[in-house]
Design a protein around this motif. Structure first.
Motif, PDB file in Angstrom:
ATOM      1  N   PHE A 179     -22.423   6.071 -47.057  1.00  9.99           N
ATOM      2  CA  PHE A 179     -21.966   5.502 -45.776  1.00  9.99           C
ATOM      3  C   PHE A 179     -22.104   3.979 -45.779  1.00  9.99           C
ATOM      4  CE2 PHE A 179     -22.542   9.359 -42.680  1.00  9.99           C
ATOM      5  CZ  PHE A 179     -21.747  10.124 -43.514  1.00  9.99           C
ATOM      6  N   GLY A 180     -23.216   3.494 -46.326  1.00 10.15           N
ATOM      7  CA  GLY A 180     -23.465   2.049 -46.344  1.00 10.15           C
ATOM      8  C   GLY A 180     -22.454   1.314 -47.211  1.00 10.15           C
ATOM      9  N   MET A 199     -19.473   2.429 -48.174  1.00 11.45           N
ATOM     10  CA  MET A 199     -18.137   2.563 -47.578  1.00 11.45           C
ATOM     11  C   MET A 199     -17.937   1.513 -46.490  1.00 11.45           C
ATOM     12  SD  MET A 199     -17.622   6.674 -47.186  1.00 11.45           S
ATOM     13  CE  MET A 199     -16.097   6.552 -46.246  1.00 11.45           C
ATOM     14  N   ALA A 200     -18.949   1.354 -45.639  1.00 14.13           N
ATOM     15  CA  ALA A 200     -18.812   0.431 -44.508  1.00 14.13           C
ATOM     16  C   ALA A 200     -18.667  -1.013 -44.966  1.00 14.13           C
ATOM     17  CB  ALA A 200     -20.005   0.571 -43.572  1.00 14.13           C
ATOM     18  N   TYR A 260     -17.163  -2.073 -47.520  1.00 13.68           N
ATOM     19  CA  TYR A 260     -15.856  -2.291 -48.166  1.00 13.68           C
ATOM     20  C   TYR A 260     -14.839  -2.974 -47.230  1.00 13.68           C
ATOM     21  CZ  TYR A 260     -11.569  -0.876 -50.671  1.00 13.68           C
ATOM     22  OH  TYR A 260     -10.361  -0.845 -51.300  1.00 13.68           O
ATOM     23  N   PRO A 261     -14.528  -2.388 -46.062  1.00 13.27           N
ATOM     24  CA  PRO A 261     -13.598  -3.102 -45.169  1.00 13.27           C
ATOM     25  C   PRO A 261     -14.151  -4.425 -44.655  1.00 13.27           C
ATOM     26  CG  PRO A 261     -14.416  -1.101 -44.126  1.00 13.27           C
ATOM     27  CD  PRO A 261     -14.904  -1.072 -45.529  1.00 13.27           C
ATOM     28  N   ILE A 262     -15.468  -4.491 -44.433  1.00 11.31           N
ATOM     29  CA  ILE A 262     -16.040  -5.732 -43.903  1.00 11.31           C
ATOM     30  C   ILE A 262     -15.811  -6.880 -44.884  1.00 11.31           C
ATOM     31  CG2 ILE A 262     -18.201  -6.876 -43.159  1.00 11.31           C
ATOM     32  CD1 ILE A 262     -17.478  -4.712 -41.204  1.00 11.31           C
ATOM     33  N   PHE A 310     -13.592  -6.790 -47.756  1.00 11.83           N
ATOM     34  CA  PHE A 310     -12.239  -6.948 -48.306  1.00 11.83           C
ATOM     35  C   PHE A 310     -11.128  -6.944 -47.259  1.00 11.83           C
ATOM     36  CE2 PHE A 310     -14.655  -5.727 -52.032  1.00 11.83           C
ATOM     37  CZ  PHE A 310     -14.197  -6.679 -52.943  1.00 11.83           C
ATOM     38  N   ASN A 311     -11.468  -6.676 -46.008  1.00 16.54           N
ATOM     39  CA  ASN A 311     -10.457  -6.727 -44.961  1.00 16.54           C
ATOM     40  C   ASN A 311     -11.033  -7.509 -43.780  1.00 16.54           C
ATOM     41  OD1 ASN A 311      -8.075  -6.170 -43.580  1.00 16.54           O
ATOM     42  ND2 ASN A 311      -8.917  -4.278 -42.687  1.00 16.54           N
ATOM     43  N   PHE A 347     -26.065  -0.675 -45.818  1.00 16.87           N
ATOM     44  CA  PHE A 347     -24.829  -1.426 -45.559  1.00 16.87           C
ATOM     45  C   PHE A 347     -25.055  -2.920 -45.786  1.00 16.87           C
ATOM     46  CE2 PHE A 347     -23.171  -4.116 -42.086  1.00 16.87           C
ATOM     47  CZ  PHE A 347     -21.858  -4.244 -42.503  1.00 16.87           C
ATOM     48  N   THR A 391      -5.979   1.991 -51.492  1.00 13.33           N
ATOM     49  CA  THR A 391      -7.203   1.418 -50.935  1.00 13.33           C
ATOM     50  C   THR A 391      -8.415   2.286 -51.259  1.00 13.33           C
ATOM     51  OG1 THR A 391      -5.763   0.919 -49.079  1.00 13.33           O
ATOM     52  CG2 THR A 391      -8.062   0.316 -48.839  1.00 13.33           C
ATOM     53  N   SER A 392      -8.196   3.572 -51.104  1.00 19.86           N
ATOM     54  CA  SER A 392      -9.263   4.531 -51.333  1.00 19.86           C
ATOM     55  C   SER A 392      -9.629   4.594 -52.814  1.00 19.86           C
ATOM     56  CB  SER A 392      -8.770   5.885 -50.833  1.00 19.86           C
ATOM     57  OG  SER A 392      -9.790   6.788 -50.858  1.00 19.86           O
ATOM     58  N   PHE A 442     -11.689   1.672 -53.997  1.00 21.05           N
ATOM     59  CA  PHE A 442     -13.100   1.758 -53.645  1.00 21.05           C
ATOM     60  C   PHE A 442     -13.858   2.694 -54.575  1.00 21.05           C
ATOM     61  CE2 PHE A 442     -16.645   3.749 -51.401  1.00 21.05           C
ATOM     62  CZ  PHE A 442     -17.435   2.633 -51.205  1.00 21.05           C
TER      63      PHE A 442
END
Lengths: 273, 294
Positions: free
Chosen positions: A85-86, A88-89, A91-93, A95-96, A151, A176-177, A180
């Motif tokens: 979970f950490g 994954m979270a 990743y968008p923070i 790279f996006n 995270f 995207t998936s 990661f």
């Protein structure tokens, strides 16, 4: 020659301090081989005979292997969940980036300032309402809120990954998936090790949450069994010390194998903290 | 449009953490605020809004006052003592000597197992009965009479704090040590050429460069100290009386055991504010200090 002398001087100064620090562990070990009467008479001395009945008694009376299984399951699943979970979270923070994600990051980081104690009563209510008390997976869910620490570690590390890497992968037709799981996540290995060590030490040793959320003997963790045994053995210290030795063995092995990693983790965590 | 779609594909990754964090951390925090202003007892579904009455009751509950006062003294005392011992210990462990790695391991190890377990072992050492090791040693070497290490109010507080120091000092020494190893040898060589003694070097080079480590270590000690529970619980159960009671114990007892949810939640919120204020204050002050001395 001069340097050698100074070296020995340090050894000599440190020896008594080291012995003093180690002394409780010496006491734990020697008293496992004594009867209650011998411990009462001579708690400090080396045991007269190597009396082994304490070990067989503790193994017979305390369901240690079962408790170890429970602790392992809870720790492994909780830590696994937190790491995934950490990561994954983060990743968008990373790279996006954008306004929304900055806000989400602040929201997640606020978790650092919320002590478990403050959430404990409503959490207890919540767990009761959802019938999650005395369920191993209930406890795992409680711990999963700790993903914010992972995270934070992951985010710091992920920032060092060059942005061109996922961009190149997009051109190669990776989603995207896929980027990661196939590219980013494997690159996080060093920080994942740190996160696993940190969170494992926390959950393996935790007492407060298991005490509140587990109650049947069948679900008890090692620390809960220690707590219960302390009540049962009362002042039978040789039995309690024997239990302590058995519980300390896996922790000691972990320490010996992981000492360098733990130190690295402390430094990594501290520099970012 | 394509860009937007791609952006959304990223956002899915936030879903798991947002779910568990919101349900198991944020929602309970907000609920604590709400409960602290009600007379909810955990049993009857009806409850009334009572404003700040529970906060007022905190100051009239002797157990709570005890719990808060011991927790604060514990946090401050352990922070001071551990910091004062960990830095010299780190300086020593940074030297080359034969048993260096052994000593590092010995000091570090007590911070790895559960505090509950180790505090129980200390209960054996500090016990007033015949197997109490400390009394036995004091009696045979100094002829001292049996001391009530865990049942005298002052001695119990000191004992709890000392056990906590024993358990954590190595961990913090290792933290300082890691920062020490990052200090370039050039500084010391230059200072030695200028004729600075070893002591002066420590005072003017080492300690200032350890400032960032100190900020982190003190923060961890303070927040960890405020959250203390296991060591006093295992050593004294909060006694004698409520002399070594902790805030965590108050929340568990008043809330979970006695069903005084409103009162316990008020304690939880005040605790949250104490942690917040102290952490903010400490980090700000110490970061200013870092800037000043570097």
């Amino acid at each position: 020659m001069e340097i050698n002398k100074r070296r020995w001087l340090m050894d000599i100064i440190m020896l008594p301090i080291g012995l003093l620090t180690f002394f409780p562990f010496y006491l734990i070990i020697v008293n496992t081989f004594k009867t209650q009467a011998e411990t009462a008479r001579n708690p400090i001395s080396w045991p007269k005979t190597f009396y082994l009945d304490n070990y067989s008694y503790v193994f017979r009376e305390v369901p240690l292997l079962h408790a170890m299984m429970n602790t392992t399951v809870i720790t492994a699943i909780s830590v696994g969940t937190m790491v995934i979970f950490g990561a994954m979270a983060a990743y968008p923070i990373v790279f996006n980036p954008g306004k929304t994600n900055k806000l989400i990051m602040t929201y997640l980081m606020a978790g650092f300032l919320i002590p478990f104690q403050t959430t404990l009563i409503p959490l207890f209510e919540l767990m009761t309402d959802f019938r999650l008390i005395d369920r191993l997976y209930g406890l795992v869910l409680v711990y999963s809120g700790g993903s914010v620490f992972v995270f934070f570690l992951m985010m710091g590390y992920m920032k060092t990954i060059p942005k061109e890497l996922p961009e190149a992968a997009i051109i190669d037709g990776c989603g995207t998936s896929g980027i990661f799981w196939k590219i980013i996540f494997p690159l996080l290995k060093p920080i994942t090790v740190t996160a696993i060590i940190y969170q494992t030490m926390w959950i393996w040793n935790d007492f407060l949450a298991p005490m509140l959320f587990l109650n049947s003997s069948n679900n008890m963790t090692l620390i809960l069994q220690v707590y219960r045994a302390k009540g049962e053995f009362s002042v039978n210290w040789p039995l309690f010390m024997t239990l302590t030795v058995i519980v300390l063995i896996p922790i000691f092995i972990f320490f010996i194998l992981m000492q360098k990693q733990i130190v690295k983790g402390i430094v990594g965590g501290a520099v970012k903290g | 449009m394509k860009k937007r779609m791609q952006s959304l594909q990223y956002q899915w990754f936030l879903l798991p953490i947002l779910t568990v964090y919101s349900i198991f951390t944020v929602y309970p925090l907000l609920k604590s605020f709400v409960l602290s202003m009600t007379d909810f007892n955990g049993i009857s579904k009806q409850y009334n809004f009572v404003g700040l009455a529970n906060y007022g009751r905190l100051f009239r509950d002797q157990t709570i006052i005890s719990g808060v006062s011991f927790t604060l003294s514990y946090a401050i005392a352990t922070t001071l003592i551990i910091t004062l011992l960990a830095i010299p210990l780190a300086l020593i462990l940074d030297n080359k000597f034969f048993t260096r790695n052994l000593h590092r391991a010995i000091f570090f190890f007590p911070s790895i197992p559960s505090g509950l377990l180790l505090a129980y072992v200390w209960g054996f050492i500090l016990s007033p009965i015949s197997s109490g090791v400390l009394n036995k040693i004091l009696k045979s070497t100094f002829g001292l009479s049996t001391q009530p290490w865990l049942s005298d109010p002052m001695l119990a507080k000191i004992s709890v704090i000392m056990v906590a120091v024993w358990a954590a000092v190595g961990w913090h020494a290792i933290l300082y040590l890691a920062f020490l190893q990052g200090i370039s040898k050039d500084y010391y060589e230059a200072a030695a050429i200028d004729g600075a003694t070893r002591l002066k070097q420590i005072r003017h080079i080492t300690l200032p460069l350890l400032a960032p480590a100190m900020t982190v270590s003190v923060m961890l000690l303070l927040t960890g100290g405020l959250k203390v529970f296991e060591i006093p619980f295992a050593l004294t159960k909060g006694g004698p009386g409520f002399e070594t009671y902790t805030i965590t114990q108050v929340i568990v007892m008043r809330g979970v055991n006695e069903g005084q949810y409103g009162l316990a939640s008020a304690m939880a919120i005040v605790f949250f504010l104490i942690v917040l204020a102290l952490t903010y204050f400490q980090v700000t002050v110490m970061q200013k200090r870092e800037e000043r001395i570097q």
